[in-house]
Design an enzyme around this catalytic site. Sequence first.
Site, PDB file in Angstrom:
ATOM      1  N   GLU A 169      37.399  45.757  29.207  1.00 50.71           N
ATOM      2  CA  GLU A 169      37.109  46.423  30.507  1.00 50.71           C
ATOM      3  C   GLU A 169      38.171  47.240  31.138  1.00 50.71           C
ATOM      4  OE1 GLU A 169      34.045  44.217  32.760  1.00 50.71           O
ATOM      5  OE2 GLU A 169      33.050  43.324  31.134  1.00 50.71           O
ATOM      6  N   GLU A 170      39.123  46.382  31.457  1.00 47.66           N
ATOM      7  CA  GLU A 170      40.464  47.052  32.063  1.00 47.66           C
ATOM      8  C   GLU A 170      40.723  48.227  31.498  1.00 47.66           C
ATOM      9  OE1 GLU A 170      43.592  44.483  32.767  1.00 47.66           O
ATOM     10  OE2 GLU A 170      45.029  46.090  32.999  1.00 47.66           O
ATOM     11  N   ARG A 171      40.650  48.254  29.998  1.00 48.49           N
ATOM     12  CA  ARG A 171      41.168  49.673  29.326  1.00 48.49           C
ATOM     13  C   ARG A 171      40.226  50.836  29.663  1.00 48.49           C
ATOM     14  NH1 ARG A 171      43.548  45.894  24.533  1.00 48.49           N
ATOM     15  NH2 ARG A 171      45.580  45.282  25.738  1.00 48.49           N
TER      16      ARG A 171
END
Length: 377
Positions: free
Chosen positions: A235-237
């Site tokens: 999700e961060e990426r």
Amino acid sequence: MTIICLLIHLFILLQIIDQEINPHVAKWEEEGQFPAHKIFKILGNAGFLGVNKPVEYGGLGLDFSFSLAVAEELGNINCGGIPMAIGVQSDMATPALARFGSAELKKEFLQPTIMGDVVACLGVSETGAGSDVATVRKGDEYIINGGKMWTTNGTQADWMCLLANTSEGPAHKNKSLICLPMKLPGVHIARKIDKIGMKASDTAEVFFDDVRVPCTNVIGQEGMGFTYQMLQFQEERLWGVANILTMMENVIEETINYTRQRKIFKQPILYHQVVHFRLAELQTEVELLRSLLHRATALYIKGNDVTKLASMAKLKAGRLARELGDSCLQYWGGMGFTSDVLVSRFYRDSRLMSIGAGADEVMLSIICKYMDTLPRK
Ligand SMILES: Cc1cc2nc3c(=O)[nH]c(=O)nc-3n(C[C@H](O)[C@H](O)[C@H](O)COP(=O)(O)OP(=O)(O)OC[C@H]3O[C@@H](n4cnc5c(N)ncnc54)[C@H](O)[C@@H]3O)c2cc1C
Ligand SMILES: *[C@@H]1O[C@H](CO)[C@@H](O)[C@H](O)[C@H]1NC(C)=O
Ligand SMILES: *[C@@H]1O[C@H](CO)[C@@H](O)[C@H](O)[C@H]1NC(C)=O
Ligand SMILES: *[C@@H]1O[C@H](CO)[C@@H](O)[C@H](O)[C@H]1NC(C)=O
Ligand SMILES: *[C@@H]1O[C@H](CO)[C@@H](O)[C@H](O)[C@H]1NC(C)=O
């Protein structure tokens, strides 16, 4: 929520950006910090910090594609540091907690984070070899020692989603994610790091000296921290890619505007074929990246593991941002070399895309693992 509702919602976000954030960006960049509590409260009230989080903890309960729509919109903020700090709060420090945390932990940490009442940070990266954060279990508590480097909004965060060793065993089986209140005795902020970009976002080095935290603060199962963090990284990426897409488009658009009005020997810079062809190439690459992002997102919300595609998108975003920042800055001439134009800020800020959340080389290693091209043991 219907598409119309989302459009209205995104319009509200644009208003917040135009009225509460962009007029102050230059000042906050200079100060090396922005008033996160104030901004997060405004965003929290409007629901933007928990787009895909459960409704019972204050979220909007939508799927992750809606979080990415918000991430894209946040790309309209005139610097990289503030959207990054917002992303840490909404989609980087909290996915594992939302998915695997106990009801008590979610009440204590997730809900106020979504409401914008507290500021969250993520402690994954470490200072160097041998400085791993280690814990010893004593009764119902962990005693934590060690340090974390590069903590976005670490200087004043209220809690940290901390990755720490919690037991003996193989590398990926002895770490846990722990909700760690930053006000506990023994939590030391060593320094605020001076950086070449992302200036409005503070980045801290944090040390733990016999910090005691209840074992019930472990997210999900003990020993699963590494696995959870790998999920959280997806999700961060993806969030980072969505966010930088809009910034790249804005930089191209501003460059078009600037080079059209700036004339050299009566000819706008833009009308040199080498310039508008280059911008067309860059815009094409941006669209390709957008397609990859949307494909990865569609698969992700259907429950697939998109580690490979997310890593490819993150790799490509870092590389493209560097190319795009460099080319566009060139066409601004001396103006491009001044500090406060969007293009030079983008040039500095976007450099992090190839480093943060796993460097390009780490993305390549992940992609190679999925392609099965790494040396066989
Ligand atoms: C402004 C900023 C904010 C950040 N915010 C956070 C945060 O909030 N929370 C958090 O946990 N972290 C955060 N980070 C940390 C960031 O994720 C790390 O810097 C990043 O993962 C790279 O790790 P490192 O700095 O330890 O580099 P190192 O691991 O020391 O790597 C250095 C270089 O070595 C090369 N390299 C690394 N691995 C390989 C490999 N396998 N093969 C070949 N080459 C390789 C790469 O070129 C890499 O850039 C932040 C960093 C910055 C600069
Ligand atoms: C975690 O595992 C590694 C690798 O096996 C080991 O070196 C380390 O001592 C372990 N850490 C803890 C705290 O058990
Ligand atoms: C923690 O675990 C890592 C592997 O996951 C290991 O390399 C490191 O030595 C451990 N550190 C401590 C202090 O136990
Ligand atoms: C970090 O959070 C604190 C509030 O806890 C806030 O005052 C500070 O400005 C924030 N900084 C950044 C860059 O987010
Ligand atoms: C570029 O100019 C157009 C038309 O004047 C305007 O609508 C747009 O907002 C400008 N874009 C940027 C990024 O300044």
